[in-house]
Motif scaffolding. Structure first.
Motif, short mmCIF file in Angstrom:
data_model
loop_
_atom_site.label_atom_id
_atom_site.label_comp_id
_atom_site.label_asym_id
_atom_site.label_seq_id
_atom_site.Cartn_x
_atom_site.Cartn_y
_atom_site.Cartn_z
N ILE A 101 18.18 47.11 -8.59
CA ILE A 101 18.82 46.68 -6.90
C ILE A 101 19.11 47.83 -5.92
CG2 ILE A 101 20.63 45.93 -5.31
CD1 ILE A 101 19.30 43.54 -5.92
N GLY A 102 18.80 48.03 -4.54
CA GLY A 102 19.05 50.06 -4.46
C GLY A 102 20.38 49.05 -2.29
N SER B 9 7.45 53.75 -0.64
CA SER B 9 6.96 54.05 -2.36
C SER B 9 6.33 53.17 -3.26
CB SER B 9 7.28 55.64 -2.89
OG SER B 9 8.55 55.18 -3.32
N VAL B 10 7.45 52.18 -2.93
CA VAL B 10 7.69 51.21 -4.33
C VAL B 10 7.43 49.46 -3.42
CG1 VAL B 10 10.06 52.29 -4.99
CG2 VAL B 10 10.28 50.52 -3.53
N LYS B 11 7.42 49.06 -5.02
CA LYS B 11 7.30 47.17 -4.08
C LYS B 11 8.02 46.56 -4.09
CE LYS B 11 5.19 43.01 -5.69
NZ LYS B 11 4.73 42.04 -4.51
N VAL C 127 10.81 47.06 -8.03
CA VAL C 127 10.47 46.86 -8.41
C VAL C 127 10.59 48.48 -9.10
CG1 VAL C 127 8.58 47.11 -10.07
CG2 VAL C 127 8.69 45.06 -8.08
N ASP C 128 11.26 48.63 -9.99
CA ASP C 128 11.31 50.62 -10.48
C ASP C 128 10.12 50.78 -10.98
OD1 ASP C 128 11.75 52.44 -12.62
OD2 ASP C 128 13.78 52.17 -12.17
N ILE D 259 9.00 34.44 -0.67
CA ILE D 259 8.26 36.21 -0.78
C ILE D 259 8.59 37.07 0.12
CG2 ILE D 259 5.43 34.89 -0.83
CD1 ILE D 259 5.38 35.76 2.03
N ALA D 260 7.87 37.74 -0.35
CA ALA D 260 8.88 39.37 0.50
C ALA D 260 8.76 39.82 1.73
CB ALA D 260 8.87 40.72 -0.76
N HIS D 261 9.43 40.81 2.89
CA HIS D 261 9.15 41.51 3.41
C HIS D 261 7.98 42.19 2.92
CE1 HIS D 261 9.83 44.36 6.71
NE2 HIS D 261 8.96 45.37 6.18
N GLY D 262 7.10 41.95 4.12
CA GLY D 262 4.95 42.42 4.05
C GLY D 262 4.00 42.09 3.03
N GLU D 263 4.48 40.96 2.72
CA GLU D 263 3.91 40.25 1.79
C GLU D 263 3.23 39.22 2.67
OE1 GLU D 263 4.42 39.90 -2.71
OE2 GLU D 263 6.58 39.12 -1.67
N GLU D 264 2.19 38.58 2.51
CA GLU D 264 1.45 38.25 3.01
C GLU D 264 1.60 36.43 2.89
OE1 GLU D 264 -2.79 40.39 5.28
OE2 GLU D 264 -2.77 39.12 3.22
N ILE D 265 0.72 35.63 4.44
CA ILE D 265 1.61 34.21 3.95
C ILE D 265 0.31 33.78 3.91
CG2 ILE D 265 2.08 32.53 5.25
CD1 ILE D 265 4.14 34.36 7.25
N TYR D 266 0.26 33.27 2.80
CA TYR D 266 -1.51 31.95 2.35
C TYR D 266 -1.69 31.01 3.85
CZ TYR D 266 -4.87 29.07 0.02
OH TYR D 266 -6.10 28.94 -0.76
N PRO D 267 -2.07 30.96 4.38
CA PRO D 267 -2.59 30.28 5.32
C PRO D 267 -2.95 28.80 4.76
CG PRO D 267 -4.77 31.24 5.43
CD PRO D 267 -4.24 31.49 4.36
N HIS D 268 -3.80 28.58 3.34
CA HIS D 268 -3.67 26.99 3.04
C HIS D 268 -4.21 26.23 3.81
CE1 HIS D 268 -0.33 26.69 -0.02
NE2 HIS D 268 0.32 28.05 0.68
#
Length: 581
Positions: free
Chosen positions: A16-17, A61-63, A7-8, A115-124
């Motif tokens: 994209i980078g 420093s970015v999402k 996210v800019d 989801i992205a790298h680093g985001e948490e997995i919801y355990p449901h």
């Protein structure tokens, strides 16, 4: 290139980078300088049409976002022999009763689970007690194809990414198919990068660690059905598209392969690593954590704002009446306030010649804004524009500017109807009114129909189809022949409009069928028109002025309906005298 989506931090838009080994991101753009916003563009453009753009910065420093999203993932089950055996003997496999499948087991994984790298997995909780990991290699299709042969299959592969095919095992078993157990929210971590196949070795090694312990270790040579065979199988009855992602299956070593099975619990950290693709790491969230997919989905809309791109995601706009408008304050904060309201096809910048000629920034507090849908102000398809809605926005500008009394309102054309409606409803706020080329109230049916026709023209043919008609009918012959800069200014103002925003304003004007009670206007009023103004003739302006108890209208020689552009000097002279009295 190691493509990463993020996210800019300035615009809030996806970019994209290129991710380097030091943890920095180099933003990328097309060679033209246009920013790259998603991996689909990378695939279509090709690396020859991509270049670095701007300074690098730390990825921390970015999402970071998943490298590609927007479509369901195509998945293959039981594609490593040892895993097929452990799955078949686990008691959770209801797909068939053989260790090695005779055909690829194909299913899909819902895109909203990504989801992205680093985001948490919801355990449901209450959905599953058997969450399990499955590290996989994701193949990204680069070229469309139908009935692709095995021999040609790799020519249709763009590159690779990493996928963790998190699975609710009892749902997979009980529903006797894979979709429900595979598609739960957050059950598809992906990333952190995507890399073109040409930049990777032919054989890729996959390893999965849970809390640092190695659980899975295999290579693409261990696949039962090779990537070319999978592409052949999938394309036999459907066309594969660029950007489709194929999860190729998981090796042995998953939780259900243990005796007894070991399932994921809150706090567990899963890391999937693949040759040349880095590592994808995600933790299992606490049971009381909110499912953030709900908020993410709620933010998605199929009704985007019109005219939003000019401001780059509303950057620099001001929230007025709970919507973004382009508002500017110029001049002295202590000076007498003047609020400017432009007309149909205008913007706040149309007032600059008058402000400059009168040097108003030295003496007054100036408040300018673009009407909704005009200039830089966006508009929603759900927002119905009207003279009344515009007048409400004027009230919002007064509130934003903390103007509580004694303001001068300067308006042009349609803006005059807005100013009058506002002054009637808020007499204590307006001390003086300057009306340049006010429109009749109510509009005659023939004129209303003309604006409805113009709205249709803008929507179907664009502003280029509108410009010539407006210049022909609303600019004086003298201006057209002797003042090419003024004519160009009118054309530029119109061509700068968003066609849909302009069309909505035309419809608002066409719907102005209620008669404004001009006798209720308490403000001292100046009416200015052009001798060649065909929108409101000098004769009708006389009637207007009498109803407003205004002085004799100022009639400008050789001027049509775009008064400030056509003769800013004479307009400024009239306004100067009025402001000084």
């Amino acid at each position: 290139m190691k493509y990463i989506s993020f996210v800019d931090p300035i615009t809030g838009l996806p970019r994209i980078g290129n991710s380097d080994d030091s943890g920095s991101i180099q933003p990328l753009s097309f060679v033209s300088g246009t920013p790259l916003t998603n991996l689909y563009q990378v695939i279509e453009a090709g690396e020859d049409n991509i270049r670095p753009d701007g300074d690098t910065f730390p990825a921390s420093s970015v999402k970071v976002l998943a490298p590609i999203t927007g479509r369901d993932i195509l998945c293959v089950g039981k594609n490593y022999s040892e895993h097929a055996k452990e799955f078949n003997s686990s008691g959770y496999d209801s797909s068939d009763k053989v260790d090695i499948p005779t055909h690829p087991v194909i299913f899909t994984k819902r895109y909203s689970s990504i989801i992205a790298h680093g985001e948490e997995i919801y355990p449901h909780p209450r959905f599953t007690e058997t969450a399990d990991y499955e590290g996989e290699i994701g193949v990204i299709i680069g070229k469309a194809g139908f009935r692709i042969s095995e021999k040609d299959a790799m020519n249709h592969v763009w590159g690779y990414t990493i996928i963790n095919d998190v699975t609710a095992r009892e749902r997979q078993r009980d529903h006797k198919q894979f979709y429900i157990g595979k598609s739960a929210d957050t059950f598809c971590p992906m990333g952190p990068i995507a890399v073109a196949a040409k930049d990777l070795p032919q054989v890729l090694r996959l390893q999965t660690h849970v809390n640092g312990d190695l659980k899975q270790d295999a290579t693409t040579e261990d696949l039962i059905f090779s990537i070319p065979f999978l592409i052949k199988t999938l394309s036999e009855g459907q066309t594969l598209q660029p950007g489709d992602v194929l999860a190729t299956g998981t090796p042995a070593g998953v939780g259900i392969g243990k005796s007894p099975p070991v399932f994921l619990k809150s706090g567990d950290e899963i890391t999937v690593s693949v040759t040349g693709l880095g590592s994808l790491t995600n933790k299992i969230a606490a049971p009381n954590t909110a499912n953030y997919t709900v908020e993410r989905v709620e933010k998605e809309t199929s009704i985007p704002l019109t005219n939003l791109s000019k401001s780059i995601n509303s950057i620099g706009l001001t929230r007025i009446n709970n919507k973004p408008l382009n508002y500017q304050h110029l001049g002295s904060k202590e000076g007498p306030p003047i609020v400017f309201i432009h007309g149909l096809g205008g913007t706040l910048d149309c007032w600059n010649p008058l402000i400059s000629t009168l040097s108003l920034t030295k003496s007054h507090s100036l408040h300018l804004f673009d009407l909704e849908g005009h200039g830089l102000s966006p508009t929603s398809p759900l927002s119905t524009l009207s003279i009344s809605s515009f007048a409400t926005d004027v009230k919002g500008v007064f509130e934003k500017a903390s103007i509580t009394s004694g303001a001068t309102v300067v308006a042009h054309s349609m803006g005059c109807l807005i100013a009058l409606a506002f002054a009637i409803e808020n007499p204590h706020l307006v001390k003086k009114l300057v009306l340049l080329g006010p429109l009749p109230s109510p509009l005659p049916e023939a004129i209303s129909q003309g604006y409805r026709t113009r709205a249709t023209m803008a929507r179907t043919k664009g502003m280029a189809a509108v410009v010539d008609a407006v210049v022909t009918s609303e600019v004086s012959q003298h201006t057209k022949s002797k003042n090419p800069l003024a004519t160009a200014a009118v054309r530029l103002a119109l061509m700068g409009q968003d066609p849909e925003g302009y069309a909505k304003a035309c419809s608002a004007l066409a719907g102005s069928i209620e008669t404004l009670d001009l006798g209720k206007v308490q403000a001292e009023t100046l009416v200015v028109t052009g001798k060649e103004d065909k929108v409101l003739s000098p004769q009708l302006c006389q009637t207007y002025a009498r109803e407003l108890k205004a002085k004799e209208p100022v009639v400008l020689k050789n001027v049509g309906h775009w008064h400030v552009f056509e003769d800013v000097w004479e307009v400024s002279q009239a306004v100067r005298v009025f402001l000084e009295t």
